[in-house]
Design an enzyme around this catalytic site. Structure first.
Site, PDB file in Angstrom:
ATOM      1  CE1 TYR A  13      -3.636   2.577   0.584  1.00 59.71           C
ATOM      2  CE2 TYR A  13      -2.428   3.255   2.545  1.00 59.71           C
ATOM      3  CZ  TYR A  13      -3.449   3.465   1.635  1.00 59.71           C
ATOM      4  OH  TYR A  13      -4.258   4.566   1.762  1.00 59.71           O
ATOM      5  CG  ASP A  58       5.723   3.782   1.090  1.00 57.32           C
ATOM      6  OD1 ASP A  58       5.981   4.439   2.120  1.00 57.32           O
ATOM      7  OD2 ASP A  58       4.570   3.642   0.647  1.00 57.32           O
ATOM      8  CE  LYS A 112       0.808   4.793   8.503  1.00 60.09           C
ATOM      9  NZ  LYS A 112       0.855   4.067   7.273  1.00 60.09           N
TER      10      LYS A 112
HETATM   11  C1  LIG Z   1       0.212   4.578   5.893  1.00 57.51           C
HETATM   12  C2  LIG Z   1       0.980   4.354   4.644  1.00 57.51           C
HETATM   13  C3  LIG Z   1       0.908   5.243   3.559  1.00 57.51           C
HETATM   14  C4  LIG Z   1      -0.073   6.387   3.513  1.00 57.51           C
HETATM   15  O1  LIG Z   1       0.151   7.335   4.507  1.00 57.51           O
HETATM   16  P1  LIG Z   1      -1.049   8.313   4.936  1.00 57.51           P
HETATM   17  O2  LIG Z   1      -0.412   9.245   5.904  1.00 57.51           O
HETATM   18  O3  LIG Z   1      -2.104   7.444   5.528  1.00 57.51           O
HETATM   19  O4  LIG Z   1      -1.513   9.000   3.703  1.00 57.51           O
HETATM   20  C5  LIG Z   1       1.775   5.054   2.500  1.00 57.51           C
HETATM   21  N1  LIG Z   1       2.649   4.032   2.487  1.00 57.51           N
HETATM   22  C6  LIG Z   1       2.727   3.151   3.488  1.00 57.51           C
HETATM   23  C7  LIG Z   1       3.749   2.065   3.437  1.00 57.51           C
HETATM   24  C8  LIG Z   1       1.890   3.275   4.597  1.00 57.51           C
HETATM   25  O5  LIG Z   1       1.939   2.368   5.579  1.00 57.51           O
END
Ligand SMILES: *Cc1c(COP(=O)(O)O)cnc(C)c1O
Length: 427
Positions: free
Chosen positions: A144, A239, A267
């Site tokens: 994701y 990511d 995060k």
């Molecule tokens: C949570 C997450 C996102 C998206 O971040 P948001 O702050 O919710 O937009 C993107 N990549 C990864 C790996 C994530 O866990």
């Protein structure tokens, strides 16, 4: 467990918020009950509006690695509030946070602050395309990367065909350039590179996948991605929205010793405030406007509250050093050992540092296909049992359990006991 007030609030919310929530997983649809409405949280504990107290392993999906209401973060944010909430002009704190990020993650020589992980990844992909002059990107099924149009793709109809969007409202044209490979499957990546020579701008990957439940990279997989992207003139984007500042101070790239060209953060980097960041080598990041031709902007990007929280969080993690991360890892291992011992062959426990998932399946989980073989009904029973016993975990089989520095030995023991209790009641 009393939940009358939560239920009432959920009914009211559903009338004016779609599904009653501002992010789908919060609705608890996968675990067959209505969600808890939260009133407050301190340290390792979270309290709902009905007065129940739980040990929290959601930790706001990762940001609260130092526990809830961390004193230094809260104090710094309060102090920043008194000086003005937002200026839309540069501040010293933005420099300070960018320098801290660079010190912790040396591959991020330059970085930009944005307001979410979604924005960070969307922008990094744009930079990769601008830099390489190519349009296609490779992502992995089950990873994701936020909810931007082009990345809402889980699966193509066969690895070499065009990918279909995962969500309605996303034109098929927007995902035409998103190619999907299988996590931990080098051949699936090779095939895409062979079939799209000179067209792939970047490979985008969660270095530890944590959005199909936790799935670890197999030995050599990240190294392989590094090599093949280099060979074909593409960029490698990690990511690290979840893994950044969690696997180690330098993220998964430090933990696995593989250096990407671009990194995205979210995060933890915001210490609980809405922050994302993307960055990489100077020569690539100088593509970004106003220096370069890749446009990216944000009214509230780098605002004083966000930077204050992020700086306070990262400084504490840095001060904690290796022992802080060893301690997190130890607690993660205690929980995974407890789950394996209690539940035995019924489950697969994947753990990487302070991230873990208990999958209700008898086969090892190494990619999306093996993750979705899990018995989600059994997970729902597990979740509900733990909740009834004061343990708050992710309301979905396909999310991670997050351990924080605020979790005490006693918290972990109490959690282990609850897992054992569940194991006894299903025997
Ligand atoms: C949570 C997450 C996102 C998206 O971040 P948001 O702050 O919710 O937009 C993107 N990549 C990864 C790996 C994530 O866990």
């Amino acid at each position: 467990m009393k939940d009358i007030k939560s239920k009432q609030l959920f009914e009211k919310s559903k009338r004016c918020i779609p599904g009653g929530v501002n992010s789908p997983v919060r609705a608890y649809q996968a675990v067959g009950r209505s969600p808890l409405f939260i009133e407050k949280a301190y340290g390792s504990r979270i309290f709902d509006v009905d007065g129940n107290e739980y040990i929290d392993y959601v930790c706001s999906w990762g940001p609260c690695i130092l526990g809830h209401c961390n004193e230094r973060i809260v104090d710094e944010v309060k102090a920043a509030c008194d000086r003005g909430l937002t200026f839309g002009a540069p501040t010293e704190a933005e420099y300070e946070l960018a320098a801290l990020i660079r010190d912790c993650i040396p591959s991020m020589e330059m970085s930009r602050l944005v307001n979410s992980g979604t924005e960070a990844v969307m922008s990094a992909v744009r930079v990769a395309r601008g830099y390489t002059g190519r349009d296609k990107i490779v992502k992995f099924r089950g990873c994701y990367h936020g909810h931007s149009d082009g990345l809402l793709v889980k699966a193509g109809s066969g690895a070499l065909t065009q990918s279909a969007p995962d969500s309605s409202g996303v034109p098929a044209d927007y995902t035409r350039n998103t190619l999907v490979a299988e996590y931990n499957d080098a051949d699936s990546v090779k095939r895409l590179f062979e079939a799209n020579k000179g067209e792939i701008a970047a490979v985008l990957v969660e270095p530890v996948a944590a959005n199909m439940g936790v799935v670890l990279p197999e030995c050599g997989f990240l190294e392989f991605l590094r090599d093949i992207t280099k060979k074909f003139g593409s960029l490698l984007i990690f990511d690290e929205v979840i893994t950044g500042f969690r696997m180690s101070l330098g993220g998964a790239q430090e933990y696995y010793k593989v250096t990407p060209d671009l990194t995205t953060l979210g995060k933890i980097v915001g210490g609980g405030m809405p922050v994302g960041a993307y960055g990489g080598r100077k020569e690539i990041m100088e593509m970004v406007a106003p220096k370069g031709s890749v446009y990216q902007a944000g009214t509230l990007s780098g605002n004083p509250l966000a930077t204050a929280a992020g700086i306070a969080a990262i400084k504490q993690l840095r001060e904690g050093g290796i022992s802080l991360y060893q301690d997190l890892e130890r607690k993660g291992r205690m929980l995974s050992d407890a789950a394996r011992t209690a539940l035995g062959k019924r489950v697969q426990v994947n753990q990487a540092g302070s991230l873990l998932s208990v999958f209700f399946t008898e086969e090892p989980v190494t990619d999306y296909g093996t993750a979705v073989c899990s018995d989600t009904h059994e997970y729902a029973r597990y979740f509900n049992y733990l909740l009834e016993h004061g343990i708050y975990t992710a309301p979905s089989q396909f999310e991670a359990m997050f351990v924080s520095t605020a979790h005490s030995e006693a918290d972990i023991e109490k959690t282990a006991e609850a897992i054992m209790g569940f194991a006894c009641c299903i025997k």
